[in-house]
Design a protein around this motif. Structure first.
Motif, short mmCIF file in Angstrom:
data_model
loop_
_atom_site.label_atom_id
_atom_site.label_comp_id
_atom_site.label_asym_id
_atom_site.label_seq_id
_atom_site.Cartn_x
_atom_site.Cartn_y
_atom_site.Cartn_z
N UNK A 1 0.81 -1.22 0.00
CA UNK A 1 0.00 0.00 0.00
C UNK A 1 0.85 1.27 0.00
N UNK A 2 2.02 1.20 0.60
CA UNK A 2 2.91 2.37 0.62
C UNK A 2 3.62 2.54 -0.71
N UNK A 3 4.26 1.48 -1.22
CA UNK A 3 5.08 1.65 -2.42
C UNK A 3 4.22 1.95 -3.64
N UNK A 4 2.98 1.49 -3.67
CA UNK A 4 2.13 1.73 -4.84
C UNK A 4 1.67 3.18 -4.96
N UNK A 5 1.94 3.98 -3.94
CA UNK A 5 1.57 5.40 -4.02
C UNK A 5 2.50 6.18 -4.95
N UNK A 6 3.68 5.65 -5.22
CA UNK A 6 4.62 6.36 -6.09
C UNK A 6 4.09 6.40 -7.51
N UNK A 7 4.17 7.56 -8.14
CA UNK A 7 3.63 7.71 -9.50
C UNK A 7 4.38 6.85 -10.51
N UNK A 8 5.66 6.54 -10.22
CA UNK A 8 6.44 5.73 -11.16
C UNK A 8 6.63 4.29 -10.67
N UNK A 9 5.77 3.87 -9.75
CA UNK A 9 5.74 2.45 -9.36
C UNK A 9 5.48 1.59 -10.59
N UNK A 10 6.32 0.56 -10.76
CA UNK A 10 6.16 -0.29 -11.94
C UNK A 10 5.62 -1.66 -11.64
N UNK A 11 5.80 -2.14 -10.40
CA UNK A 11 5.40 -3.48 -10.04
C UNK A 11 6.39 -4.09 -9.07
N UNK A 12 6.44 -5.42 -9.03
CA UNK A 12 7.32 -6.15 -8.12
C UNK A 12 8.25 -7.03 -8.95
N UNK A 13 9.51 -7.05 -8.57
CA UNK A 13 10.48 -7.98 -9.15
C UNK A 13 10.80 -9.04 -8.12
N UNK A 14 10.82 -10.31 -8.52
CA UNK A 14 11.13 -11.40 -7.60
C UNK A 14 12.40 -12.13 -8.03
N UNK A 15 13.24 -12.41 -7.05
CA UNK A 15 14.37 -13.31 -7.21
C UNK A 15 14.06 -14.56 -6.38
N UNK A 16 14.00 -15.69 -7.01
CA UNK A 16 13.91 -15.98 -8.43
C UNK A 16 12.87 -17.07 -8.58
N UNK A 17 12.72 -17.65 -9.76
CA UNK A 17 11.63 -18.60 -9.99
C UNK A 17 11.79 -19.87 -9.14
N UNK A 18 13.01 -20.33 -8.93
CA UNK A 18 13.22 -21.53 -8.11
C UNK A 18 12.65 -21.33 -6.72
N UNK A 19 12.96 -20.21 -6.09
CA UNK A 19 12.45 -19.95 -4.75
C UNK A 19 10.96 -19.65 -4.76
N UNK A 20 10.48 -19.11 -5.86
CA UNK A 20 9.04 -18.87 -5.99
C UNK A 20 8.28 -20.19 -6.07
N UNK A 21 8.85 -21.17 -6.76
CA UNK A 21 8.23 -22.49 -6.84
C UNK A 21 8.14 -23.11 -5.44
N UNK A 22 9.20 -22.95 -4.65
CA UNK A 22 9.22 -23.53 -3.31
C UNK A 22 8.24 -22.86 -2.36
N UNK A 23 8.07 -21.54 -2.54
CA UNK A 23 7.35 -20.75 -1.54
C UNK A 23 5.99 -20.25 -2.02
N UNK A 24 5.64 -20.47 -3.29
CA UNK A 24 4.37 -20.00 -3.85
C UNK A 24 4.18 -18.50 -3.63
N UNK A 25 5.29 -17.76 -3.70
CA UNK A 25 5.22 -16.35 -3.33
C UNK A 25 4.38 -15.55 -4.32
N UNK A 26 4.63 -15.73 -5.61
CA UNK A 26 3.88 -14.95 -6.59
C UNK A 26 2.39 -15.28 -6.55
N UNK A 27 2.06 -16.54 -6.26
CA UNK A 27 0.65 -16.93 -6.15
C UNK A 27 -0.04 -16.16 -5.02
#
Length: 333
Positions: free
Chosen positions: A269-295
């Protein structure tokens, strides 16, 4: 006279919406993921099938420059024993699903640097011919959507020259491709500061992890927010800033992992207030698979207000354009 005034007003409105039609804004709030540093990433196809990602960065081309023969490390997905052209259909599959695929340069391990402006030009031409032109190259006959600079080793010289050479190529040819940079969160970033100041990077994926002075720690968001404010205030207005995070605690040995519930309720909610907010970058897909973070976070990443404005303005744009066309087909007398 009334018909003439209506026609004039609609022409002016159409011109206005042709100018500001925010098709690019519709990508605001996507997730960028790095793929290629662990065989348990899964395939590119399965990564893109999740529907979670706006951009996939192929990591890494980690040897190039200063006369070095370019080579890459995709951690077992492909290599000398299994040519990386096997990725061609997977890349094309992702692109057909609307996922942009970038090639990431550098990483934490490798042999890369630039020795001169001329060397930067040679590397830019190599990248364009082999990954951006559709001609046969290491990944097959692909036309990637962008080049990412994840420069963490060696000299800080001539990265701005490389960005300028790539920018020249994307304007000289019919294929516009994106440029992104992945600096550390402390400012200025040693390797990429001068390059980022060129303003040529469409996206700046700031790494708010493995950097204790400017990352989240349990119960403390202030250092993180201060750094985010510095980045969003200091990059040029045409550069969107992505909020770079580890996808699991193990992805960042020096910290910075934010549990999804904290990210959703306190941080985004805080970071999305920036006018040039672009989104979220995640490192990396292997850890995302383990943790279901992006889901867990994908529904909370978009900047919904911007997407609403985009949808409304697109609808108005189409309506005004159609109405203007109808009026101009009629004589005003």
């Amino acid at each position: 006279m009334a018909s003439e005034r209506q026609a004039l007003m609609l022409i002016l409105l159409t011109t206005f919406f042709f100018t500001i039609k925010p098709s690019q804004a519709s990508t605001t709030g996507g997730i960028t993921i790095y793929w290629g540093q662990n065989i348990d990433d899964g395939t590119l196809t399965s990564t893109c099938d999740t529907g979670n990602f706006e951009i996939v960065n192929l990591a890494f081309l980690n040897a190039f420059g200063c006369g070095i023969t370019p080579s890459w490390n995709f951690a077992g997905h492909c290599g000398d024993w299994n040519p990386c052209s096997i990725l061609e259909p997977q890349i094309q599959y992702c692109q057909q699903k609307g996922v942009k695929v970038f090639l990431s340069l550098g990483g934490a391990k490798g042999t890369y640097s630039l020795c001169s402006p001329e060397d930067a030009k040679e590397v830019a031409n190599y990248l364009y011919q082999n990954f951006l032109s559709g001609k046969p190259g290491p990944l097959g006959s692909v036309t990637l959507e962008g080049i990412d600079f994840d420069i963490e080793l060696g000299s800080n010289l001539y990265w701005g020259d490389l960005a300028k050479e790539l920018d020249a190529l994307r304007h000289q040819n019919d294929h516009y491709f994106y440029l992104s940079a992945a600096p550390q969160c402390f400012m200025p970033d040693y390797h990429l500061d001068n390059a980022i100041k060129t303003g040529l990077f469409d996206h700046v994926n700031v790494q708010f992890y493995n950097n204790p002075p400017c990352q989240y720690s349990p119960g403390n968001t202030q250092l993180l927010f201060n750094s985010w404010d510095d980045w969003t205030s200091n990059v040029l207005p045409n550069n969107s800033v992505f909020f770079g995070l580890p996808a699991s605690p193990d992805a960042a040995p020096s910290g910075g992992y934010i549990p999804p519930q904290v990210l959703i309720s306190e941080v985004l909610p805080y970071v999305k207030q920036a006018s040039n907010y672009g989104g979220v970058m995640l490192w990396d897909r292997y850890h995302d698979v383990l943790n279901y973070h992006s889901d867990q976070i994908k529904d909370y990443v978009p900047k919904y207000a911007m997407r609403f404005v985009t949808a409304v303005s697109d609808a108005i744009y189409e309506s005004v354009s159609a109405a203007t066309h109808r009026i101009l087909q009629k004589k005003p007398y």
